[in-house]
Motif scaffolding. Sequence first.
Motif, PDB file in Angstrom:
ATOM      1  N   SER A   1       0.848  -1.189   0.000  1.00  0.00           N
ATOM      2  CA  SER A   1       0.000   0.000   0.000  1.00  0.00           C
ATOM      3  C   SER A   1       0.885   1.242   0.000  1.00  0.00           C
ATOM      4  O   SER A   1       1.555   1.541   0.984  1.00  0.00           O
ATOM      5  N   LEU A   2       0.868   1.938  -1.131  1.00  0.00           N
ATOM      6  CA  LEU A   2       1.752   3.101  -1.277  1.00  0.00           C
ATOM      7  C   LEU A   2       1.241   4.266  -0.439  1.00  0.00           C
ATOM      8  O   LEU A   2       0.057   4.560  -0.435  1.00  0.00           O
ATOM      9  N   ARG A   3       2.153   4.938   0.279  1.00  0.00           N
ATOM     10  CA  ARG A   3       1.792   6.118   1.061  1.00  0.00           C
ATOM     11  C   ARG A   3       2.660   7.282   0.620  1.00  0.00           C
ATOM     12  O   ARG A   3       3.855   7.106   0.370  1.00  0.00           O
ATOM     13  N   ASP A   4       2.055   8.472   0.567  1.00  0.00           N
ATOM     14  CA  ASP A   4       2.841   9.638   0.193  1.00  0.00           C
ATOM     15  C   ASP A   4       3.677  10.107   1.382  1.00  0.00           C
ATOM     16  O   ASP A   4       3.694   9.472   2.433  1.00  0.00           O
ATOM     17  N   GLU A   5       4.370  11.251   1.213  1.00  0.00           N
ATOM     18  CA  GLU A   5       5.278  11.684   2.274  1.00  0.00           C
ATOM     19  C   GLU A   5       4.530  12.041   3.560  1.00  0.00           C
ATOM     20  O   GLU A   5       5.118  12.181   4.622  1.00  0.00           O
TER      21      GLU A   5
ATOM     22  N   ALA B   1       8.596   7.023  -4.982  1.00  0.00           N
ATOM     23  CA  ALA B   1       9.497   8.181  -5.068  1.00  0.00           C
ATOM     24  C   ALA B   1      10.167   8.379  -3.715  1.00  0.00           C
ATOM     25  O   ALA B   1       9.668   7.917  -2.687  1.00  0.00           O
ATOM     26  N   PRO B   2      11.318   9.077  -3.687  1.00  0.00           N
ATOM     27  CA  PRO B   2      11.955   9.369  -2.403  1.00  0.00           C
ATOM     28  C   PRO B   2      10.969  10.112  -1.492  1.00  0.00           C
ATOM     29  O   PRO B   2      10.229  10.978  -1.954  1.00  0.00           O
ATOM     30  N   GLY B   3      10.949   9.718  -0.218  1.00  0.00           N
ATOM     31  CA  GLY B   3      10.023  10.351   0.717  1.00  0.00           C
ATOM     32  C   GLY B   3       8.721   9.577   0.851  1.00  0.00           C
ATOM     33  O   GLY B   3       8.053   9.649   1.860  1.00  0.00           O
ATOM     34  N   GLU B   4       8.344   8.844  -0.213  1.00  0.00           N
ATOM     35  CA  GLU B   4       7.183   7.967  -0.105  1.00  0.00           C
ATOM     36  C   GLU B   4       7.619   6.654   0.528  1.00  0.00           C
ATOM     37  O   GLU B   4       8.804   6.341   0.572  1.00  0.00           O
TER      38      GLU B   4
END
Lengths: 449, 311
Positions: B159-163, B185-188
């Motif tokens: 499950s992808l989460r943003d920063e 992406a970096p930070g995610e």
Amino acid sequence: MTAPIKSAEQLSATTLLRFATAGSVDDGKSTLVGRLLHDSKSVLTDQLEAVALASTNRGQEAPDLALLTDGLRAEREQGITIDVAYRYFATPKRRFILADTPGHVQYTRNMVTGASTAELAVVLVDARNGVVEQTRRHAAVAALLRVPHVVLAVNKMDLVEYAEPVFAAIAEEFTAYAASLGVPEITAIPISALAGDNVVEPSAHMDWYGGPTVLEHLETVPVSHDLTACHARFPVQYVIRPQSAEHPDYRGYAGQIAAGVFRVGETVSVLPSGRTTTIEGIDALGESVDIAWAPQSVTIRLADDIDVSRGDLIAPASDVPATTQDVEATVCHVADQPLTVGQRVLLKHTTRTVKAIVKDIPSRLTLDDLSQHPAPGQLVANDIGRVVVRTAEPLALDAYAASRRTGSFLLIDPADGTTLTAGMAGASFSAVTAQDTEDTTAEDAEWDF
Amino acid sequence: MTTVATVPEGTDHPYALSHLDSLESEAVHIFREVAGEFERPVILFSGGKDSILMLHLALKAFAPAPIPFTLLHVDTGHNFPEVLEYRDRTVEKHGLRLHVASVQDYIDAGKLRERPDGTRNPLQTVPLTEAIQQHRFDAVFGGGRRDEEKARAKERVFSLRDEFSQWDPRRQRPELWQLYNGRHAPGEHVRVFPISNWTELDVWQYIEREGIELPQIYFAHEREVFNRSGMWLTAGDWGGPKDHETVETRQVRYRTVGDMSCTGAVDSDATTLDAVITEIAASRLTERGATRADDKMSEAAMEDRKREGYF
């Protein structure tokens, strides 16, 4: 040689069936799922109370079983299902994982998702409407994804006076269509999800039907097959090297057997290098075994110290897949941004991810009538089409028809990681349709489970 | 000495796997996938039964080597002492590294405010999110199961989460075959749920089969409890009982262990795993419905918390 079954107690343990449902709200899909959960005593008091409360709040007279399955606020507000939801229930005979997929046309990608891990698909039709475009679309997705068993549930039989001829005509039309797409096993069942006929309990209204209820069929359909007929495949996930005082020289290749059977002593090749050695040992999560089979997660130890890493594939030396950098496949496009000719992507196949470029999109397929549209130029969300992809490195790719796990891949956007496309290598349907690119490896209708 | 014969179609023999073996193989596959694809994975470990199961599966996945992950516990400050004791003993036994993010520290520093109802479960989100950022964890294993709750039924294994750790159910990646896409992406970061497909009963049956030791709180014992909103809560400094609530001694066990303010006990005589499994199989209430106040807040309580970064 150890017997594959570990003990009598193992046999008494239940098996697991993963299945998917396809159909729309109007066909009564949520009601069917709710009924399966409810009548198999899988819905518990507090869940029913919550459903009753929510139904009352929405001004409905009776508890709406569909509310058991619609989890997100937007879905409850709009009375639709926007995503695949997973349901769990069990009977004394078997444990079930249900991928509950929305049936609307714009949600093809969701059905593809649900069908990708399913061993059985339930396609729902309204007895009053019979086989409609959407039904054909669902049958085509099940056939494309090589779901081994398809159940046609002819719902709302109560609204056609439980008439056998109505059911028989729909069953015959659907079976002929699905068989022409190469679906190997089709079972048609007349039901009323609302009234509970033939879902869990046999119907008192349809004496003319002598077959199983939906649940009886789910409980008895075979979930394991003769794996010795499959090409054995072991994608290496991870190299285990403790380098500890206790295990100074241990070197094991961890992974999940993707297809077939592996035995200690067997001669194997490691791809893409092609080096050959023998299996020295198989560690099955804590015990040493002589034999292991799909889909067990194991650690394989090899006799020779050859260079093996994540992304490699171990296969019997006598039965290795061809490696290729030119992939021809049928894909379902699952992203909102389109897929275009010339696009640079990443291709993920088993445990290997490589750079790739979309060389050509020869055709797009209309699921309603299986017509081919040449040179569409791009694929957009929910499109199904043929693509030709060139990869930066060779892949040990099987035809999807021969092996669902080692014939499937994803195309991924390198910029943001979005999953763009679900790919199935080789020909589309086992009953080859016109204009299909022939793929010689996909001729045999051998199914891998 | 048995040889493998070709068996007619339609039998579940000989290449059958029991449902527990299937679930175990799937979970191990997920742990190994993350180990192969991520730089800094961490397992959320509270000492509760689901995280104990997770750790057991991870140990099996990499044996005889140690697990290539560290552990993280978001401590609400209201945890049961016997669970914390078990947590620390387990960490020691396996030579693991444990990070603790403490809700109490955030309250003491004035970064979080105590809620009027005294429950701290929703307060875990900020310390969790900040710990993930601070340690640059790129994969975070949780013991969430899709059978627990309606919003969780829509959750993905990856499950992808943003920063900001936010979960957007409409922007989830399709989960195709067993091909998990963990690119970010970096930070995610990616939340990973290896036991997504297990039910409460599966967890207990597996714990019994594997002979996994659990904190005693999961078995019937005498405890001083009081009734609040229909749940038996443990009396303690965290905020109970209040004036109108009376303490009584009852024989209870816990089906699920969060922290003291939101986890209720059930009346039980089950002192063995076998007896616990029998009680669960006969129960007409879900695990959370019976014992978790945090999911009862509103029809969409879990969905809202997940969107904000909660597990």
